[in-house]
Design an enzyme around this catalytic site. Structure first.
Site, PDB file in Angstrom:
ATOM      1  N   GLY A  76       3.652  32.038  -6.352  1.00 38.37           N
ATOM      2  CA  GLY A  76       4.801  32.453  -7.144  1.00 38.37           C
ATOM      3  C   GLY A  76       4.595  33.674  -8.014  1.00 38.37           C
ATOM      4  N   GLY A  93      -1.187  34.363  -1.202  1.00 42.42           N
ATOM      5  CA  GLY A  93      -1.045  33.253  -0.271  1.00 42.42           C
ATOM      6  C   GLY A  93       0.272  32.518  -0.262  1.00 42.42           C
ATOM      7  CG  HIS A  94       0.559  29.843  -1.662  1.00 45.39           C
ATOM      8  ND1 HIS A  94       0.341  29.077  -0.532  1.00 45.39           N
ATOM      9  CD2 HIS A  94      -0.647  29.970  -2.262  1.00 45.39           C
ATOM     10  CE1 HIS A  94      -0.928  28.751  -0.466  1.00 45.39           C
ATOM     11  NE2 HIS A  94      -1.553  29.280  -1.500  1.00 45.39           N
ATOM     12  CG  PHE A  95       6.162  30.391  -2.563  1.00 47.91           C
ATOM     13  CD1 PHE A  95       7.162  30.120  -1.635  1.00 47.91           C
ATOM     14  CD2 PHE A  95       5.164  29.446  -2.748  1.00 47.91           C
ATOM     15  CE1 PHE A  95       7.167  28.927  -0.925  1.00 47.91           C
ATOM     16  CE2 PHE A  95       5.158  28.252  -2.041  1.00 47.91           C
ATOM     17  CZ  PHE A  95       6.169  27.996  -1.121  1.00 47.91           C
ATOM     18  CB  ALA A  96       3.200  36.760  -3.872  1.00 49.15           C
TER      19      ALA A  96
END
Length: 267
Positions: free
Chosen positions: A192, A173-176
């Site tokens: 992250g 979902g976020h910054f991967a």
């Protein structure tokens, strides 16, 4: 455990089952590029000046089973939709409609979209890539090609995916970063998370096992995460991690290369 599919995956999507017909699990990645080219049925609309490879889409486009629309629809996103973007036509929600938002960019037309897909502004997709039903690709995501993204997956803000398989319900979902990796059903990557795929040393990625190291034959190999693995925020897997189903990675943890049994806890 290296060859025990059940230790990792319980229900492989039909479209990619042929990739898991025996041998080490990373064999699926060896076969992925050719497999996608065989199964893909590109369906981006040919709409002339509105869709130009490499340039941001100038306006929203709706893809339907029977064709596409560039007008005559409404985009709804409010408290009643719980923040999800919905497509409405003639006063009714159309769950099977796929929305490609203005500002999305495609490098070419070798992309297959399922029904109910949402591609937000600023997304960059390079083909060939297969995206199944109900996938949500959020603003700023980067899909670099040779990817299979299963039903109901979420590709989040500024998440980058390259040459990887996401089975149904997997979420980043976020910054991967997901490189040369396989995510099983309902895997969840916290904000992250990085699945590193290239070692500092020269040579192929080596997987450590109880019987000694195994040369994968791959210069790049990220992580193979079994069904329902949970990776905490800002955790990192080193190249060559095979993590059994139901395992947990604690936030900020660094996972060493190797094979981990189901329901492991990495701290």
């Amino acid at each position: 455990m290296l060859f025990e599919i059940d230790a990792f995956f319980s229900n492989i999507p039909d479209k990619i089952k042929d990739l898991f017909d025996g041998g080490p699990l990373w064999k699926a990645l060896d076969l992925l590029k050719g497999h996608i080219r065989r199964i893909i049925r590109p369906n981006l609309p040919d709409i002339g000046d509105i869709f130009q490879p490499g340039l941001p889409l100038a306006s929203h486009v709706i893809l339907l089973p029977e064709g596409f629309l560039t007008e005559g629809f409404e985009i709804v996103c409010n408290d009643e939709t719980a923040g999800r973007i919905e497509v409405w036509i003639e006063g009714e929600r159309v769950p099977k409609a796929s929305l490609i938002c203005a500002g999305a960019i495609f490098s070419n037309d070798q992309v297959q979209l399922g029904s109910g897909v949402v591609i937000e502004p600023g997304v960059m997709i390079k083909g060939p890539t297969v995206i199944d039903d109900g996938v949500e690709i959020r603003q700023g995501a980067y899909i670099r090609g040779d990817c299979f993204i299963g039903r109901g997956c979420i590709i989040g803000h500024t998440t980058e995916i390259k040459h990887s398989i996401l089975m149904d319900g997997a979420k980043a979902g976020h910054f991967a970063y997901i490189g040369d990796s396989i995510l099983g059903m309902d895997v969840n990557l916290g904000a992250g998370v990085k699945l590193a795929n290239l070692t500092f040393s020269k040579g192929n990625v080596i997987v450590k096992t109880a019987d000694g190291p195994i040369d994968t034959g791959r210069r790049k190999l990220g992580a193979i995460l079994g069904d329902s693995v949970q990776a905490g925020c800002n955790s990192v897997t080193n190249p060559g991690v095979l993590l059994g189903r139901g395992s947990i990675i604690a936030p900020l943890a660094s996972v060493a290369p190797g094979i981990y049994k189901p329901h492991s806890a990495i701290r």
